[in-house]
Scaffold this motif. Structure first.
Motif, PDB file in Angstrom:
ATOM      1  N   TYR A  81       0.850  -1.199   0.000  1.00 46.53           N
ATOM      2  CA  TYR A  81       0.000   0.000   0.000  1.00 46.53           C
ATOM      3  C   TYR A  81       0.884   1.247   0.000  1.00 46.53           C
ATOM      4  O   TYR A  81       1.879   1.300   0.710  1.00 46.53           O
ATOM      5  N   CYS A  83       0.587   5.600   0.221  1.00 49.79           N
ATOM      6  CA  CYS A  83      -0.249   6.776   0.386  1.00 49.79           C
ATOM      7  C   CYS A  83      -0.091   7.641  -0.855  1.00 49.79           C
ATOM      8  O   CYS A  83       1.005   8.087  -1.168  1.00 49.79           O
ATOM      9  N   CYS A 264      -6.874   5.709   4.851  1.00 46.85           N
ATOM     10  CA  CYS A 264      -5.835   4.763   4.416  1.00 46.85           C
ATOM     11  C   CYS A 264      -6.007   3.409   5.093  1.00 46.85           C
ATOM     12  O   CYS A 264      -5.856   2.370   4.457  1.00 46.85           O
ATOM     13  N   HIS A 289       0.524  10.497  10.409  1.00 47.14           N
ATOM     14  CA  HIS A 289      -0.374   9.718   9.558  1.00 47.14           C
ATOM     15  C   HIS A 289      -0.207   8.199   9.727  1.00 47.14           C
ATOM     16  O   HIS A 289      -1.169   7.483  10.011  1.00 47.14           O
ATOM     17  N   GLU A 293      -2.555   5.366  11.391  1.00 48.19           N
ATOM     18  CA  GLU A 293      -3.053   4.207  10.623  1.00 48.19           C
ATOM     19  C   GLU A 293      -2.845   2.923  11.415  1.00 48.19           C
ATOM     20  O   GLU A 293      -3.724   2.051  11.458  1.00 48.19           O
TER      21      GLU A 293
HETATM   22 ZN   LIG Z   1      -2.090   7.258   3.879  1.00 50.32          ZN
END
Ligand SMILES: [Zn+2]
Length: 532
Positions: A81, A83, A264, A289, A293
């Motif tokens: 993944y 961002c 996210c 961030h 998450e």
């Molecule tokens: Zn993110």
């Protein structure tokens, strides 16, 4: 199709970290095999059936603070993944430093024969977007659409591959709501004035990624901004009540809009499962961030969220932090407007290993331009040159060594500088061999195979800058001359020279030059050409 063919890969034994073991058909060379094993190397086969080696892949994990052997959760597969951009403006070169790093990682995982599922979000709702859209009197979608489109165009020009999933936050509001409900049930949340906050005191591991010190933080102190500094580590908003006149969604958890961080977690787990192999982003995202998450995802699932966290370092411009006020702030288009090519930008951004700060300079960009040119000239020479028949001693082994060194560099936490040094050492030596007549026609295949492996990662060999710039609205309106047309003009020129009609031959040279084609007559009578 990667460098390593599907059929040969099927014959080999897949190891958990994507390395292929040597338990396949390479038993004809026992001594070499023993030597390679001593260096923890693995054999695989190239498409042409030649044997090449892959080194153990090691990546620096921000979570552990160490460079570790990369072992995916499921052998042979990687769930990754990243961002994506916040689409409230054009992405700048600092953003693209990170996106190019992620692309190099993507391409290298695939080159190793790993099956990659990669998701990237577009943040199309956050504080700045809400404010800018309101100021422009536009809906959120309307406002972000243009910047999303421009981002895709910028990626295409930089040969940044499209991830398997490229998804928008605003298409996933129900997923975010569900995740918040999960956290509510497990009492990770509380409400205040219509907003829902994450209680960080409830997650004792909070801070494990960014290693922040939480002593002295008051329980219940809150922060509403999507972006904030380490000093303001506080309970953060998962769901924000609408301010008067603000855009909101009507949902089971009330009216409002999601915080940046929840998007996210929700999207990553939806597309990749509750535990990902790799999560990447720029280093500035590590706090708050990515920390948030982790708190959200692990709070909800009780499982590790991402096993490897990879962060790209900052980019400086001429030694200074990039900022609009310093006048050193550049989007891709600013640089295309100054005459630089997409290939040179990609090369410049890729050439510094991702964990090193990248000092972007115009001198560096000029050097990148000539490095790309050197590689392209070499590719042209391989394609168009005439070499003595046969194989020359050592060149095939030299190409194999280049491939080995190239892979060793990338396997070592994506050290692109080492991979590029291996490439240019080989190009230099092969060029010298060609100049001195010691490069044979049968050496071409091995050299081209190396170049193909190089280009699977760096993607700059194909001379398509003019085409790309045109798509972005830059460059000349004139149609590019086709290869077939150039070849036919060259044949005509050759015929004119044979009949000693030099006026005609000069005229054709000029015609080609006007269309941006440069020709070079070599001593052996062959003619090479390239686009300016
Ligand atoms: Zn993110």
């Amino acid at each position: 199709m990667g460098l390593y063919s599907e059929t040969n890969r099927a014959k080999a034994v897949q190891r958990p970290n994507g390395n292929l073991s040597e338990e396949n058909e390479c038993g004809d060379d026992g001594l070499l095999r023993l030597l390679l094993l001593g260096y923890n190397l693995r054999f695989v086969f190239s498409e042409k059936g030649r044997r090449v080696v892959m080194h153990e892949l090691r990546l620096h994990n921000t979570l552990s603070g160490k460079t570790e052997s990369f072992v995916p959760l499921r052998a042979g597969e990687v769930k990754m993944y990243t961002c994506g951009p916040t689409v409230y403006d054009y992405a700048h070169i600092g953003n693209f430093r990170t996106f190019v790093f992620q692309d190099i990682l993507r391409r290298y995982l695939k080159q190793r024969g790993l099956k990659l599922t990669h998701a990237m979000n577009l943040t199309d709702v956050d504080d700045r977007i809400i404010a800018n859209a309101a100021a422009a009197r536009l809906g959120i979608r309307e406002y972000t659409e243009k910047f999303a489109r421009e981002f895709f165009a910028d990626c295409k020009a930089l040969s940044v591959e499209t991830p398997e999933y490229r998804i928008r936050a605003t298409d996933h509001i129900p997923d975010m709501v569900q995740l918040i409900e999960r956290l509510q049930k497990k009492t990770f949340t509380y409400e205040s004035e219509g907003s829902i906050y994450y209680r960080i005191a409830k997650f004792p591991e909070y801070g494990k990624l960014s290693k922040i010190d939480l002593t002295g933080i008051q329980a219940g102190a809150r922060v509403d901004n999507d972006r904030y500094e380490k000093e303001s580590a506080r309970d953060f908003a998962l769901w924000k009540a609408p301010k008067p006149g603000e855009h909101f969604w009507e949902t089971e958890i009330g009216k409002g809009r999601p915080g940046w961080h929840i998007e996210c977690s929700a999207m990553a787990m939806k597309y990749l499962g509750e535990t990902l192999d790799i999560h990447t982003g720029g280093i500035d995202l590590a706090f708050p961030h990515h920390e948030n998450e982790i708190a959200q995802s692990e709070g909800a699932t009780g499982k590790p969220f991402a096993r490897y966290w990879l962060h790209a370092e900052h980019l400086l411009v001429e030694g200074e932090k990039m900022s609009k006020s310093l006048g050193n702030f550049f989007t891709m288009r600013d640089l295309y407007g100054k005459g630089y090519k997409p290939s040179a930008l990609r090369y410049a951004l890729a050439s510094v290993p991702y964990r090193r700060q990248l000092n972007f300079t115009f001198d560096g960009l000029k050097q990148a331009t000539s490095s790309v040119e050197r590689i392209r000239n070499f590719a042209d020479r391989l394609r168009q040159g005439k070499f003595p028949a046969g194989l020359t001693s050592g060149m095939k082994q030299r190409a194999a060594k280049a491939l080995n060194d190239f892979d060793a560099g990338l396997a070592d936490d994506l050290n692109t500088a080492v991979a590029l040094a291996a490439t240019f050492d080989f190009v230099r030596e092969a060029n010298i061999a060609m100049d001195t007549g010691s490069f044979g026609q049968e050496d071409v295949a091995a050299a081209q195979e190396f170049l193909a492996a190089f280009d699977q990662i760096f993607a700059v060999v194909k001379d398509n800058d003019a085409e790309k710039l045109k798509e972005l609205g830059f460059g000349a309106a004139q149609e590019e001359a086709s290869d077939a047309w150039v070849e036919s003009r060259l044949a005509e020129r050759q015929a004119a020279r044979q009949r000693r009609d030099f006026a005609k031959s000069d005229e054709i040279r000029k015609e080609l030059a006007d269309r941006g084609i440069i020709i070079e007559d070599s001593k052996d009578g062959s003619v090479r050409w390239k686009r300016k």
